[in-house]
Scaffold this motif. Structure first.
Motif, PDB file in Angstrom:
ATOM      1  N   ALA A  10     -56.343 -48.429 -25.440  1.00  0.00           N
ATOM      2  CA  ALA A  10     -56.555 -46.828 -25.620  1.00  0.00           C
ATOM      3  C   ALA A  10     -57.572 -46.499 -25.111  1.00  0.00           C
ATOM      4  CB  ALA A  10     -56.795 -46.540 -27.109  1.00  0.00           C
ATOM      5  N   ILE A  11     -58.401 -47.800 -24.843  1.00  0.00           N
ATOM      6  CA  ILE A  11     -59.607 -47.345 -23.756  1.00  0.00           C
ATOM      7  C   ILE A  11     -59.416 -47.629 -22.495  1.00  0.00           C
ATOM      8  CG2 ILE A  11     -62.274 -48.561 -23.275  1.00  0.00           C
ATOM      9  CD1 ILE A  11     -61.673 -49.381 -26.425  1.00  0.00           C
ATOM     10  N   ALA A  12     -58.768 -48.543 -21.805  1.00  0.00           N
ATOM     11  CA  ALA A  12     -58.336 -48.615 -20.502  1.00  0.00           C
ATOM     12  C   ALA A  12     -57.500 -47.404 -19.814  1.00  0.00           C
ATOM     13  CB  ALA A  12     -57.507 -49.790 -20.748  1.00  0.00           C
ATOM     14  N   SER A  13     -56.437 -45.929 -21.300  1.00  0.00           N
ATOM     15  CA  SER A  13     -56.209 -45.688 -20.702  1.00  0.00           C
ATOM     16  C   SER A  13     -57.478 -44.399 -21.244  1.00  0.00           C
ATOM     17  CB  SER A  13     -54.716 -45.237 -21.505  1.00  0.00           C
ATOM     18  OG  SER A  13     -54.698 -44.786 -23.013  1.00  0.00           O
ATOM     19  N   HIS A  14     -58.023 -44.235 -21.439  1.00  0.00           N
ATOM     20  CA  HIS A  14     -58.956 -43.257 -21.744  1.00  0.00           C
ATOM     21  C   HIS A  14     -59.443 -42.414 -20.242  1.00  0.00           C
ATOM     22  CE1 HIS A  14     -62.002 -40.880 -22.651  1.00  0.00           C
ATOM     23  NE2 HIS A  14     -61.478 -40.746 -24.258  1.00  0.00           N
ATOM     24  N   PRO A  15     -59.449 -40.999 -20.101  1.00  0.00           N
ATOM     25  CA  PRO A  15     -59.433 -40.287 -18.875  1.00  0.00           C
ATOM     26  C   PRO A  15     -61.013 -40.640 -18.391  1.00  0.00           C
ATOM     27  CG  PRO A  15     -58.517 -38.883 -20.523  1.00  0.00           C
ATOM     28  CD  PRO A  15     -58.650 -40.556 -20.945  1.00  0.00           C
ATOM     29  N   LYS A  16     -61.513 -40.995 -18.832  1.00  0.00           N
ATOM     30  CA  LYS A  16     -63.347 -41.127 -18.029  1.00  0.00           C
ATOM     31  C   LYS A  16     -63.320 -42.581 -18.127  1.00  0.00           C
ATOM     32  CE  LYS A  16     -65.752 -37.630 -18.734  1.00  0.00           C
ATOM     33  NZ  LYS A  16     -66.055 -37.162 -17.886  1.00  0.00           N
ATOM     34  N   PHE A  17     -62.819 -43.428 -18.876  1.00  0.00           N
ATOM     35  CA  PHE A  17     -62.687 -44.833 -18.103  1.00  0.00           C
ATOM     36  C   PHE A  17     -62.125 -45.095 -16.540  1.00  0.00           C
ATOM     37  CE2 PHE A  17     -60.960 -49.058 -17.744  1.00  0.00           C
ATOM     38  CZ  PHE A  17     -62.009 -50.373 -17.764  1.00  0.00           C
ATOM     39  N   PHE A  90     -72.672 -44.981 -12.213  1.00  0.00           N
ATOM     40  CA  PHE A  90     -71.451 -45.709 -13.044  1.00  0.00           C
ATOM     41  C   PHE A  90     -72.469 -45.468 -14.875  1.00  0.00           C
ATOM     42  CE2 PHE A  90     -70.760 -48.187  -8.903  1.00  0.00           C
ATOM     43  CZ  PHE A  90     -69.882 -46.976  -8.350  1.00  0.00           C
ATOM     44  N   ASP A  91     -73.333 -45.664 -14.721  1.00  0.00           N
ATOM     45  CA  ASP A  91     -74.101 -45.843 -16.164  1.00  0.00           C
ATOM     46  C   ASP A  91     -74.088 -44.710 -16.814  1.00  0.00           C
ATOM     47  OD1 ASP A  91     -74.819 -48.517 -16.085  1.00  0.00           O
ATOM     48  OD2 ASP A  91     -77.184 -48.655 -14.860  1.00  0.00           O
ATOM     49  N   PRO A  92     -74.829 -43.727 -16.242  1.00  0.00           N
ATOM     50  CA  PRO A  92     -73.789 -42.590 -17.490  1.00  0.00           C
ATOM     51  C   PRO A  92     -72.743 -42.054 -17.643  1.00  0.00           C
ATOM     52  CG  PRO A  92     -75.711 -42.009 -15.218  1.00  0.00           C
ATOM     53  CD  PRO A  92     -75.197 -43.251 -14.881  1.00  0.00           C
ATOM     54  N   LEU A  93     -71.941 -41.816 -16.858  1.00  0.00           N
ATOM     55  CA  LEU A  93     -70.404 -42.518 -17.114  1.00  0.00           C
ATOM     56  C   LEU A  93     -70.205 -43.283 -18.171  1.00  0.00           C
ATOM     57  CD1 LEU A  93     -69.018 -42.337 -13.481  1.00  0.00           C
ATOM     58  CD2 LEU A  93     -68.460 -40.707 -15.805  1.00  0.00           C
ATOM     59  N   THR A  94     -70.492 -44.605 -17.670  1.00  0.00           N
ATOM     60  CA  THR A  94     -69.754 -45.741 -19.161  1.00  0.00           C
ATOM     61  C   THR A  94     -70.863 -45.002 -20.978  1.00  0.00           C
ATOM     62  OG1 THR A  94     -70.147 -47.177 -17.556  1.00  0.00           O
ATOM     63  CG2 THR A  94     -70.823 -48.443 -19.240  1.00  0.00           C
ATOM     64  N   THR A  95     -71.864 -45.022 -20.350  1.00  0.00           N
ATOM     65  CA  THR A  95     -72.889 -44.430 -21.614  1.00  0.00           C
ATOM     66  C   THR A  95     -72.301 -43.036 -22.301  1.00  0.00           C
ATOM     67  OG1 THR A  95     -74.959 -44.569 -21.262  1.00  0.00           O
ATOM     68  CG2 THR A  95     -74.899 -42.860 -23.061  1.00  0.00           C
ATOM     69  N   GLU A  96     -71.343 -42.322 -22.003  1.00  0.00           N
ATOM     70  CA  GLU A  96     -70.539 -40.940 -21.462  1.00  0.00           C
ATOM     71  C   GLU A  96     -69.195 -41.223 -22.764  1.00  0.00           C
ATOM     72  OE1 GLU A  96     -68.299 -37.464 -19.979  1.00  0.00           O
ATOM     73  OE2 GLU A  96     -70.266 -37.994 -19.061  1.00  0.00           O
ATOM     74  N   LEU A  97     -68.227 -42.606 -21.543  1.00  0.00           N
ATOM     75  CA  LEU A  97     -67.295 -43.180 -22.530  1.00  0.00           C
ATOM     76  C   LEU A  97     -67.721 -44.308 -23.551  1.00  0.00           C
ATOM     77  CD1 LEU A  97     -64.384 -44.172 -21.873  1.00  0.00           C
ATOM     78  CD2 LEU A  97     -64.801 -45.996 -20.911  1.00  0.00           C
ATOM     79  N   VAL A  98     -68.773 -44.148 -23.834  1.00  0.00           N
ATOM     80  CA  VAL A  98     -68.917 -45.402 -24.991  1.00  0.00           C
ATOM     81  C   VAL A  98     -69.583 -44.036 -26.001  1.00  0.00           C
ATOM     82  CG1 VAL A  98     -70.442 -46.885 -26.564  1.00  0.00           C
ATOM     83  CG2 VAL A  98     -69.998 -47.275 -24.131  1.00  0.00           C
ATOM     84  N   GLU A  99     -70.035 -43.235 -25.902  1.00  0.00           N
ATOM     85  CA  GLU A  99     -70.448 -42.228 -27.650  1.00  0.00           C
ATOM     86  C   GLU A  99     -69.492 -41.608 -27.387  1.00  0.00           C
ATOM     87  OE1 GLU A  99     -73.469 -39.726 -25.262  1.00  0.00           O
ATOM     88  OE2 GLU A  99     -75.044 -41.359 -25.874  1.00  0.00           O
ATOM     89  N   MET A 100     -68.246 -40.909 -26.197  1.00  0.00           N
ATOM     90  CA  MET A 100     -66.168 -40.314 -26.892  1.00  0.00           C
ATOM     91  C   MET A 100     -66.039 -41.042 -27.422  1.00  0.00           C
ATOM     92  SD  MET A 100     -66.139 -38.267 -23.417  1.00  0.00           S
ATOM     93  CE  MET A 100     -63.993 -37.888 -23.658  1.00  0.00           C
ATOM     94  N   ILE A 101     -65.570 -42.810 -27.190  1.00  0.00           N
ATOM     95  CA  ILE A 101     -65.013 -43.792 -28.235  1.00  0.00           C
ATOM     96  C   ILE A 101     -65.557 -43.855 -29.647  1.00  0.00           C
ATOM     97  CG2 ILE A 101     -64.569 -46.225 -28.070  1.00  0.00           C
ATOM     98  CD1 ILE A 101     -64.588 -45.922 -25.235  1.00  0.00           C
ATOM     99  N   LEU A 102     -66.845 -43.741 -29.218  1.00  0.00           N
ATOM    100  CA  LEU A 102     -67.256 -44.134 -30.856  1.00  0.00           C
ATOM    101  C   LEU A 102     -67.472 -42.602 -31.292  1.00  0.00           C
ATOM    102  CD1 LEU A 102     -70.811 -45.969 -30.096  1.00  0.00           C
ATOM    103  CD2 LEU A 102     -68.882 -47.000 -31.068  1.00  0.00           C
ATOM    104  N   LYS A 103     -67.749 -41.777 -31.050  1.00  0.00           N
ATOM    105  CA  LYS A 103     -67.083 -40.067 -31.565  1.00  0.00           C
ATOM    106  C   LYS A 103     -65.958 -40.405 -32.514  1.00  0.00           C
ATOM    107  CE  LYS A 103     -67.982 -35.394 -30.534  1.00  0.00           C
ATOM    108  NZ  LYS A 103     -68.754 -35.016 -29.757  1.00  0.00           N
ATOM    109  N   GLU A 104     -64.521 -40.273 -31.036  1.00  0.00           N
ATOM    110  CA  GLU A 104     -63.288 -40.833 -31.337  1.00  0.00           C
ATOM    111  C   GLU A 104     -62.678 -41.609 -33.004  1.00  0.00           C
ATOM    112  OE1 GLU A 104     -61.212 -41.391 -27.815  1.00  0.00           O
ATOM    113  OE2 GLU A 104     -61.699 -39.266 -27.397  1.00  0.00           O
ATOM    114  N   GLU A 105     -63.841 -43.069 -32.562  1.00  0.00           N
ATOM    115  CA  GLU A 105     -62.866 -43.508 -33.921  1.00  0.00           C
ATOM    116  C   GLU A 105     -64.182 -43.014 -35.068  1.00  0.00           C
ATOM    117  OE1 GLU A 105     -64.782 -47.437 -32.870  1.00  0.00           O
ATOM    118  OE2 GLU A 105     -63.228 -47.559 -31.593  1.00  0.00           O
ATOM    119  N   CYS A 106     -65.013 -43.122 -35.507  1.00  0.00           N
ATOM    120  CA  CYS A 106     -65.509 -41.872 -36.469  1.00  0.00           C
ATOM    121  C   CYS A 106     -65.118 -41.240 -36.920  1.00  0.00           C
ATOM    122  CB  CYS A 106     -66.762 -41.669 -36.196  1.00  0.00           C
ATOM    123  SG  CYS A 106     -68.331 -43.420 -35.498  1.00  0.00           S
ATOM    124  N   GLN A 107     -64.387 -40.388 -36.559  1.00  0.00           N
ATOM    125  CA  GLN A 107     -63.227 -39.496 -36.993  1.00  0.00           C
ATOM    126  C   GLN A 107     -61.987 -39.768 -37.740  1.00  0.00           C
ATOM    127  OE1 GLN A 107     -62.776 -36.208 -33.532  1.00  0.00           O
ATOM    128  NE2 GLN A 107     -64.943 -35.699 -33.561  1.00  0.00           N
TER     129      GLN A 107
END
Length: 107
Positions: A10-17, A90-107
């Protein structure tokens, strides 16, 4: 202790990734082509144009040695360019991606 399983597919297919991966690939392939071209130019040049590579520039320093030293400068330049690009894009995109994934997992 039960560890939470991570859905890597799911992470590999995420649009941000996908966006991050494509941006890094474009940039890194360009840097690789530039670095590899310079490296092979040294080899091909030394074989094809020995007179040029034996031409003395200053004292015992000839064009071939100067070109070899240029390879070290180029390697450092590539490392600095990558670090700057990574820190800015790249680092801001990575941070944004990790935050989105963690946010989606918490929901």
């Amino acid at each position: 202790m039960v560890e939470k399983e991570i859905d890597w597919a799911a992470i590999a297919s995420h649009p941000k990734f996908v966006e991050l991966h494509q941006a890094k690939m474009r940039f890194l392939v360009g840097l690789w082509v530039f670095g590899a071209t310079s490296y092979f130019l040294l080899l091909v040049g030394a074989i094809s144009f020995p007179d040029l590579f034996n031409a003395r520039i200053m004292g015992r320093l000839n064009f071939g040695y100067l070109f070899c030293l240029f390879q070290f400068v180029l390697a450092w330049a590539i490392a600095i360019i990558y670090t700057r690009k990574s820190n800015r894009e790249f680092d801001p995109l990575t941070t944004e991606l990790v935050e989105m994934i963690l946010k989606e997992e918490c929901q």
